[in-house]
Design an enzyme around this catalytic site. Structure first.
Site, PDB file in Angstrom:
ATOM      1  N   HIS A 141       4.321 -10.056   5.342  1.00 29.19           N
ATOM      2  CA  HIS A 141       4.415 -10.435   3.942  1.00 29.19           C
ATOM      3  C   HIS A 141       5.629  -9.627   3.227  1.00 29.19           C
ATOM      4  O   HIS A 141       6.085  -8.580   3.411  1.00 29.19           O
ATOM      5  CB  HIS A 141       3.362  -9.910   3.118  1.00 29.19           C
ATOM      6  CG  HIS A 141       1.936 -10.945   3.164  1.00 29.19           C
ATOM      7  ND1 HIS A 141       1.375 -11.177   2.331  1.00 29.19           N
ATOM      8  CD2 HIS A 141       1.721 -11.204   4.560  1.00 29.19           C
ATOM      9  CE1 HIS A 141       0.422 -12.264   2.626  1.00 29.19           C
ATOM     10  NE2 HIS A 141       0.754 -12.234   4.138  1.00 29.19           N
TER      11      HIS A 141
ATOM     12  N   TYR B  19      -2.386  -8.921  -7.230  1.00 26.83           N
ATOM     13  CA  TYR B  19      -3.046  -7.844  -7.999  1.00 26.83           C
ATOM     14  C   TYR B  19      -3.017  -8.556  -9.502  1.00 26.83           C
ATOM     15  O   TYR B  19      -1.906  -8.526 -10.131  1.00 26.83           O
ATOM     16  CB  TYR B  19      -2.254  -6.663  -7.763  1.00 26.83           C
ATOM     17  CG  TYR B  19      -2.189  -6.352  -6.549  1.00 26.83           C
ATOM     18  CD1 TYR B  19      -1.516  -6.557  -5.320  1.00 26.83           C
ATOM     19  CD2 TYR B  19      -3.095  -5.016  -6.254  1.00 26.83           C
ATOM     20  CE1 TYR B  19      -1.401  -6.004  -4.229  1.00 26.83           C
ATOM     21  CE2 TYR B  19      -2.959  -4.515  -4.968  1.00 26.83           C
ATOM     22  CZ  TYR B  19      -2.057  -4.718  -3.845  1.00 26.83           C
ATOM     23  OH  TYR B  19      -2.484  -4.223  -2.753  1.00 26.83           O
TER      24      TYR B  19
ATOM     25  N   PRO C  60      -8.206   2.240  -2.893  1.00 25.51           N
ATOM     26  CA  PRO C  60      -7.721   1.248  -2.107  1.00 25.51           C
ATOM     27  C   PRO C  60      -6.680   0.623  -2.838  1.00 25.51           C
ATOM     28  O   PRO C  60      -5.925  -0.216  -1.965  1.00 25.51           O
ATOM     29  CB  PRO C  60      -8.897   0.260  -1.823  1.00 25.51           C
ATOM     30  CG  PRO C  60      -9.875   0.577  -2.655  1.00 25.51           C
ATOM     31  CD  PRO C  60      -9.806   1.963  -3.409  1.00 25.51           C
TER      32      PRO C  60
ATOM     33  N   LYS D 192      -3.054   2.654   0.871  1.00 18.67           N
ATOM     34  CA  LYS D 192      -2.179   3.499   1.488  1.00 18.67           C
ATOM     35  C   LYS D 192      -3.414   4.499   2.764  1.00 18.67           C
ATOM     36  O   LYS D 192      -2.730   5.208   3.383  1.00 18.67           O
ATOM     37  CB  LYS D 192      -1.904   4.640   0.501  1.00 18.67           C
ATOM     38  CG  LYS D 192      -0.679   4.265  -0.227  1.00 18.67           C
ATOM     39  CD  LYS D 192       0.437   4.241   0.469  1.00 18.67           C
ATOM     40  CE  LYS D 192       1.477   3.201  -0.118  1.00 18.67           C
ATOM     41  NZ  LYS D 192       2.195   2.296   0.821  1.00 18.67           N
TER      42      LYS D 192
ATOM     43  N   TYR E  79       5.072   1.089  -2.279  1.00 19.63           N
ATOM     44  CA  TYR E  79       3.892   0.135  -1.310  1.00 19.63           C
ATOM     45  C   TYR E  79       4.317  -0.092  -0.074  1.00 19.63           C
ATOM     46  O   TYR E  79       3.680  -0.145   0.850  1.00 19.63           O
ATOM     47  CB  TYR E  79       4.034  -1.428  -2.366  1.00 19.63           C
ATOM     48  CG  TYR E  79       2.813  -2.123  -1.902  1.00 19.63           C
ATOM     49  CD1 TYR E  79       1.616  -2.093  -2.727  1.00 19.63           C
ATOM     50  CD2 TYR E  79       2.921  -3.021  -0.606  1.00 19.63           C
ATOM     51  CE1 TYR E  79       0.798  -2.951  -2.242  1.00 19.63           C
ATOM     52  CE2 TYR E  79       1.631  -3.723  -0.529  1.00 19.63           C
ATOM     53  CZ  TYR E  79       0.861  -3.662  -1.126  1.00 19.63           C
ATOM     54  OH  TYR E  79      -0.147  -4.525  -0.725  1.00 19.63           O
TER      55      TYR E  79
HETATM   56  C1  PHB Z   1      -7.230  -5.639   2.029  1.00 19.97           C
HETATM   57  O1  PHB Z   1      -6.842  -6.644   2.461  1.00 19.97           O
HETATM   58  O2  PHB Z   1      -8.298  -5.232   2.252  1.00 19.97           O
HETATM   59  C2  PHB Z   1      -6.617  -4.968   0.839  1.00 19.97           C
HETATM   60  C3  PHB Z   1      -5.254  -5.311   0.477  1.00 19.97           C
HETATM   61  C4  PHB Z   1      -4.546  -4.640  -0.178  1.00 19.97           C
HETATM   62  C5  PHB Z   1      -4.975  -3.450  -0.880  1.00 19.97           C
HETATM   63  C6  PHB Z   1      -6.267  -3.130  -0.754  1.00 19.97           C
HETATM   64  C7  PHB Z   1      -7.068  -3.701   0.328  1.00 19.97           C
HETATM   65  O3  PHB Z   1      -4.159  -2.791  -1.898  1.00 19.97           O
END
Ligand code: PHB
Length: 389
Positions: A72, A202, A293, A297, A383
């Protein structure tokens, strides 16, 4: 039984540590209190930083990751009326990979059982002992119910938040714990439907945060901010899809729905325990720290911890030099606090509390990240993962 490094816990931290050590000619035994099928079915996060991908590739575990993982190049940040892409290669020259932690663990276990160091599932009563001496031991009961003693040079506590190792470190006194519990939780689903997006979304929304992630070209992973007191039984699939559609709504874009194959509610907390060492017992991963989450990280921090720890243990056990093990806790904790800050910051920027003043601050911060290259770069560097020093 005797080994050089006794490793408690067969999550990503313990298994990767065992592999890093084996490649340097150091033997280990990994003890796990769950069954193999349980460990391989646990659904966890899904984003690997560049350094985690590099580490897994260097230890010979990059084949399936590169074949089935999805590289990505950014994320979308969304707030009502706007969906803005942050382009990671442009901002910081790095990318991330979508590849579930469950898959990382399956790859590590397969490699371990294929001629790697011993890995014992279904053990119980695991107790690290004599960690202040040069010959620590792990007492445990094996899968057949027989009491066992594993004599070691060093013990690695990679036994997660609920494991026995952290308490042993704190028994010595002088340790410290920091904790923040957030007033929200995530309701997560896995669904058999192609992702409706090329990059993760997000989304800030007055009704709460939502995240669109994925596991493969045919499996989506989605999350909704909910109150921690919510019960999963009260969330029908239709109710979940309706709320997701509301929070991701954008003109000209539609959320595709499909059969939900898993759903659960996850608490959100930050937790840091210091030091990450007592004598010959070293903590790594969730045994020492938990992040919410939002910044993805947790797994990456575990990889960073064991990368530092493996180098330090090789120096100790091969050359008899203790400089790197003596510096391990401080070095690991510096990265832990950086990721703790980043995860807290992402969480604070994106989750709504109902407070109107907070909402305006969040929107101001989001507009800033979406309009200032400096602000966007700060997010992108964190990130995609800062280099392991
Ligand atoms: C996930 O795909 O489980 C996931 C992806 C990004 C995040 C948290 C969880 O920030």
């Amino acid at each position: 039984m005797r080994t050089q490094v006794g490793i408690i816990g067969a999550g990503p931290a313990g298994l990767l540590l065992s592999r890093l050590l084996a490649l340097q000619g150091i033997d280990s035994v990994v003890l796990e209190n769950r069954s193999r099928s349980y460990v391989e079915a646990r659904i966890r996060a899904g984003i690997l930083e560049q350094h985690s991908v590099d580490t897994l590739t260097e230890v010979g575990l990059g084949h399936r990751l590169h074949r089935e993982g999805l590289e990505h190049h950014g994320i979308y940040l969304q707030y009502p009326g706007t969906r803005h892409k942050l382009d990671f290669p442009d901002l910081c020259g790095r990318t991330v990979w979508v590849y579930g932690q469950t898959e990382v663990v399956k790859d590590l276990i397969a490699a371990q059982l294929d001629g790697g160091p011993p890995l014992l599932f279904d053990v119980s009563d695991v107790t690290p002992e004599d960690v202040d001496t040069d010959s620590p031991r792990i007492r445990f009961t094996d899968a057949d119910g027989n009491p066992q003693l594993l004599e070691c040079d060093v013990i690695a506590g990679t036994d997660g938040f609920h494991g026995p190792s952290r308490a042993v470190v704190h028994e010595a006194g002088g340790g410290k714990v920091w904790e923040r519990t957030y007033p929200y939780a995530w309701l997560g689903i896995l669904a058999d439907v192609a992702p409706s997006t090329d990059e993760l979304i997000y989304a800030w929304h007055p009704e709460g945060f939502a995240l669109h992630s994925m596991r493969s070209p045919t499996v989506s992973r989605l999350y909704l901010q909910v109150d921690p007191s919510e019960k999963i039984e009260d969330w029908s699939d239709d109710r979940i899809w309706d709320d997701l559609a509301t929070r991701f709504a954008l003109d000209g874009w539609e959320l595709q729905t499909g059969p939900v194959t898993e759903k659960s509610i996850l608490p959100m907390r930050s937790f840091v325990s210091s030091p990450m060492r007592r004598g010959r017992l070293f903590l790594a991963g969730d045994a020492a720290h938990i992040v919410p989450p939002t910044g993805a990280k947790g797994l990456n921090l575990a990889v960073a911890d064991v990368t530092l720890l493996a180098t330090a243990l090789v120096r100790l056990l091969k050359e008899g030099r203790s400089d790197l093990v003596d510096g391990y806790s401080d070095r690991a904790l510096a990265r832990v606090w950086r990721c703790t800050h980043f995860s807290w910051w992402m969480t604070s920027m994106l989750h709504t509390s109902g407070d109107e003043f907070d909402a305006e601050l969040q929107l101001s911060q989001l507009r800033r990240v979406c309009s200032s290259e400096a602000a966007a770069r700060e997010l992108a560097e964190n990130y995609t993962g800062l280099p392991i020093d």
